[in-house]
Design a protein around this motif. Structure first.
Motif, mmCIF file in Angstrom:
data_model
loop_
_atom_site.group_PDB
_atom_site.id
_atom_site.type_symbol
_atom_site.label_atom_id
_atom_site.label_comp_id
_atom_site.label_asym_id
_atom_site.label_seq_id
_atom_site.Cartn_x
_atom_site.Cartn_y
_atom_site.Cartn_z
ATOM 1 N N ILE A 128 0.855 -1.177 0.000
ATOM 2 C CA ILE A 128 0.000 0.000 0.000
ATOM 3 C C ILE A 128 0.896 1.233 0.000
ATOM 4 O O ILE A 128 1.849 1.321 0.772
ATOM 5 C CB ILE A 128 -0.925 0.010 1.224
ATOM 6 C CG1 ILE A 128 -1.953 -1.111 1.107
ATOM 7 C CG2 ILE A 128 -1.626 1.356 1.374
ATOM 8 C CD1 ILE A 128 -2.871 -1.209 2.307
ATOM 9 N N ALA A 130 1.259 5.371 0.335
ATOM 10 C CA ALA A 130 0.641 6.560 0.922
ATOM 11 C C ALA A 130 1.364 7.804 0.436
ATOM 12 O O ALA A 130 2.605 7.855 0.416
ATOM 13 C CB ALA A 130 0.699 6.488 2.446
ATOM 14 N N ASP A 183 1.144 -3.446 4.324
ATOM 15 C CA ASP A 183 -0.304 -3.619 4.503
ATOM 16 C C ASP A 183 -0.867 -2.396 5.202
ATOM 17 O O ASP A 183 -0.126 -1.533 5.701
ATOM 18 C CB ASP A 183 -0.616 -4.888 5.314
ATOM 19 C CG ASP A 183 0.193 -4.966 6.603
ATOM 20 O OD1 ASP A 183 0.122 -4.015 7.408
ATOM 21 O OD2 ASP A 183 0.912 -5.968 6.790
ATOM 22 N N ALA A 184 -2.201 -2.323 5.234
ATOM 23 C CA ALA A 184 -2.878 -1.169 5.814
ATOM 24 C C ALA A 184 -2.639 -1.057 7.315
ATOM 25 O O ALA A 184 -2.550 0.046 7.860
ATOM 26 C CB ALA A 184 -4.369 -1.239 5.523
ATOM 27 N N ALA A 188 -1.304 2.262 9.219
ATOM 28 C CA ALA A 188 -2.168 2.927 10.194
ATOM 29 C C ALA A 188 -1.496 3.023 11.551
ATOM 30 O O ALA A 188 -1.649 4.024 12.265
ATOM 31 C CB ALA A 188 -3.491 2.188 10.299
ATOM 32 N N ARG A 217 -4.070 7.333 -1.314
ATOM 33 C CA ARG A 217 -3.601 5.959 -1.182
ATOM 34 C C ARG A 217 -3.644 5.307 -2.558
ATOM 35 O O ARG A 217 -4.533 5.588 -3.374
ATOM 36 C CB ARG A 217 -4.489 5.173 -0.207
ATOM 37 C CG ARG A 217 -4.521 5.764 1.192
ATOM 38 C CD ARG A 217 -3.198 5.607 1.920
ATOM 39 N NE ARG A 217 -3.245 6.178 3.255
ATOM 40 C CZ ARG A 217 -2.868 7.410 3.566
ATOM 41 N NH1 ARG A 217 -2.433 8.214 2.604
ATOM 42 N NH2 ARG A 217 -2.911 7.854 4.807
#
Length: 243
Positions: A128, A130, A183-184, A188, A217
């Motif tokens: 992912i 950002a 990964d998310a 986070a 994203r």
């Protein structure tokens, strides 16, 4: 579906570095004539972990959006500006990115907006990416940059971050952070946890530090080229498979 590209270029030696500084003005004319690009920006980069106000005179970037992946790949390979920069650079690396969410504005527009698509793409696997971009209010710039060393140290020590770099159109006031996460959950945890980044976000909201901001994203479509002698994402996949 629009596709974004981030092309990074490393220039070694005084001559190539002086050349690319000149390109920050000259390349605008070439990109303005590149009709395939819906949006583009020329950016410098920061030193250290990449998130510092001190410029890295050797690393520069072109960020752009294109109508689809095929056009993006062809443009990166054949456009006059990308080709000239690649020829002068010691190495270059491009990431092809599929926007999955974007909110806010960059120079008054959202170049990664998924509005109008029948359904925004959903990422089910893979890294992912950002991207955060902000125009810092001049009166708040000192407070912002006082926060940066702690954030830079934390992201540099985070074992989950696959790749990170700080770029920007204008030193001190226009800042872009770009990072790749497995990964998310990992992303986070860094962004919203009770650490330097989470506290900085709270301060931004409370103090109205930014005149403009954008959060996007992306899912990774692929890469081309090399960075620091290889593809950072290929190295990550190799390490993951070995584990």
């Amino acid at each position: 579906m629009s596709v974004a590209t981030l092309s990074l270029f490393r220039f070694d030696g005084l001559g190539p570095r002086l050349w690319v500084i000149g390109q920050m003005g000259a390349a605008r004319f070439g990109l303005a004539q590149e009709r395939r690009a819906a949006f583009w920006k020329l950016c410098g980069s920061g030193t250290g972990q990449g998130f510092t106000p001190r410029p890295n005179w050797g690393v520069w970037a072109i960020l752009a959006t294109w109508p689809d992946e095929a056009t993006a790949r062809d443009a990166v390979a054949t456009s006059a500006v990308h080709s000239r920069w690649r020829a002068k650079a010691a190495e270059s690396w491009t990431l092809f990115l599929n926007p999955t969410s974007a909110r806010g504005a960059w120079a008054g527009v959202n170049p990664f907006a998924t509005t109008g698509q029948s359904q925004p793409p959903t990422q089910t696997s893979g890294p992912i990416i950002a991207l955060t971009r902000a125009t810092i209010r001049p009166a708040r710039a000192l407070r912002f940059w006082n926060r940066v060393p702690d954030i830079s140290a934390v992201i540099g020590a985070d074992p989950n971050v696959i790749f990170k770099i700080g770029i920007g159109e204008m030193p001190l006031l226009h800042q872009v952070t770009f990072s790749v996460w497995p990964d998310a959950a990992s992303m986070a945890m860094f962004a919203r946890g009770n650490g330097p980044h989470g506290r900085a976000i709270d301060a931004v909201r409370d103090g109205n530090w930014f005149a403009e901001e954008l959060y996007a994203r992306f899912a990774l479509l692929g890469t081309v080229g090399s960075w620091e002698g290889g593809d950072p994402l290929a190295r990550y996949r190799t390490q993951k498979d070995a584990a």
